[in-house]
Scaffold this motif. Sequence first.
Motif, short mmCIF file in Angstrom:
data_model
loop_
_atom_site.label_atom_id
_atom_site.label_comp_id
_atom_site.label_asym_id
_atom_site.label_seq_id
_atom_site.Cartn_x
_atom_site.Cartn_y
_atom_site.Cartn_z
N ASP A 156 63.27 60.61 -49.62
CA ASP A 156 63.26 59.51 -48.65
C ASP A 156 61.81 59.29 -48.23
O ASP A 156 61.30 59.98 -47.36
CB ASP A 156 64.15 59.86 -47.46
CG ASP A 156 64.24 58.75 -46.42
OD1 ASP A 156 63.46 57.79 -46.51
OD2 ASP A 156 65.09 58.85 -45.52
N LEU A 157 61.15 58.34 -48.87
CA LEU A 157 59.73 58.11 -48.63
C LEU A 157 59.47 57.64 -47.20
O LEU A 157 58.52 58.09 -46.55
CB LEU A 157 59.22 57.06 -49.63
CG LEU A 157 57.72 56.90 -49.80
CD1 LEU A 157 57.07 58.20 -50.24
CD2 LEU A 157 57.42 55.80 -50.81
N LYS A 158 60.32 56.78 -46.68
CA LYS A 158 60.14 56.22 -45.34
C LYS A 158 60.11 57.31 -44.28
O LYS A 158 59.30 57.27 -43.35
CB LYS A 158 61.26 55.22 -45.03
CG LYS A 158 61.16 54.58 -43.66
CD LYS A 158 62.30 53.60 -43.42
CE LYS A 158 62.23 53.01 -42.02
NZ LYS A 158 63.37 52.07 -41.77
N ASN A 159 60.98 58.30 -44.42
CA ASN A 159 61.06 59.36 -43.41
C ASN A 159 60.33 60.63 -43.84
O ASN A 159 60.45 61.67 -43.18
CB ASN A 159 62.52 59.68 -43.12
CG ASN A 159 63.22 58.53 -42.41
OD1 ASN A 159 62.80 58.12 -41.33
ND2 ASN A 159 64.27 57.99 -43.01
N GLY A 160 59.58 60.55 -44.94
CA GLY A 160 58.75 61.68 -45.36
C GLY A 160 59.52 62.89 -45.85
O GLY A 160 59.04 64.02 -45.73
N ILE A 161 60.71 62.67 -46.42
CA ILE A 161 61.53 63.78 -46.90
C ILE A 161 61.29 63.97 -48.40
O ILE A 161 61.60 63.09 -49.20
CB ILE A 161 63.02 63.55 -46.62
CG1 ILE A 161 63.25 63.37 -45.11
CG2 ILE A 161 63.86 64.70 -47.15
CD1 ILE A 161 64.64 62.91 -44.75
N SER A 162 60.75 65.10 -48.75
CA SER A 162 60.39 65.37 -50.14
C SER A 162 61.61 65.68 -50.98
O SER A 162 62.62 66.21 -50.50
CB SER A 162 59.41 66.54 -50.21
OG SER A 162 59.04 66.81 -51.55
N GLY A 163 61.52 65.38 -52.26
CA GLY A 163 62.55 65.79 -53.21
C GLY A 163 62.28 67.19 -53.74
O GLY A 163 63.10 67.76 -54.45
N GLU A 164 61.11 67.73 -53.39
CA GLU A 164 60.78 69.10 -53.75
C GLU A 164 61.38 70.06 -52.72
O GLU A 164 61.50 69.71 -51.55
CB GLU A 164 59.26 69.30 -53.78
CG GLU A 164 58.50 68.30 -54.64
CD GLU A 164 58.66 68.56 -56.12
OE1 GLU A 164 59.06 69.68 -56.49
OE2 GLU A 164 58.38 67.63 -56.90
#
Length: 252
Positions: free
Chosen positions: A38-46
């Motif tokens: 979630d790019l908007k909320n800064g949540i990484s997929g890592e």
Amino acid sequence: MHYSLSWSGGKDSTASIILAHEHQEPLDSIIFVEVMYDLKNGISGENPNHIKFIREKAKPLFESWGYRVEILRATRDFLDFFSRVIEKPRKHMDHKGKKFGFPTYGRCGVKRDLKLKPMDDFYKTIDDEIIQYVGICADERRRLDSLHKQNNRISLLEKYNITEKMAKEKCEEYELLSPVYSYSKRGGCWFCPNAKLAEHREIKRIFPDVWEQFIGLENVPNVANNKFNVFGKSLYEINRELESEEVKLCRN
């Protein structure tokens, strides 16, 4: 000539950087692409522990060795990928107008759109011919056979006869083994269909709200791939298994 290494933070690509450092091999750029959930909320997929290892431990060390380390991101994220409307469905599949949904097991479009594109865009800024170091070990013969057909890719692990076991030991020697190896044999996006139960357990523990949102995606209407893993368990089944574990731990 520009020598570059695509770095996942896993043992093989990390060991390749160490070998370049030890043997004074040319290395002009180290590229890590952070796939975002979630790019908007800064949540990484890592995995959070892995990206912390990348940013706070490995990257500063490599930079102290004199290497240029770039952490790239795509302009899109997993939620964009999930919600993308299919305009040209595959043959014999009537999915036009539906949201794409979860990546398909064994055929991950996330890698193409969210990982390879930022890397390709970076390489377009390099005027020189590019040679890529690839983290394939000396005992991975099938992968090496494929690699040998590509003129612009080299395995330092093959050159110095480093097996998978030795690559892991090399990372341990430099205290550069990612923490994900404490509960998994692989790294990668935590929303990957290849992810194992231990990886899901870790995300549920660290990101409970994000995990709830993630499993809720199976309820989104008009989705082509509406189940997380069509060859295994759904996210709701995985979550029930994890909740059952928690209940047993509480009783003990």
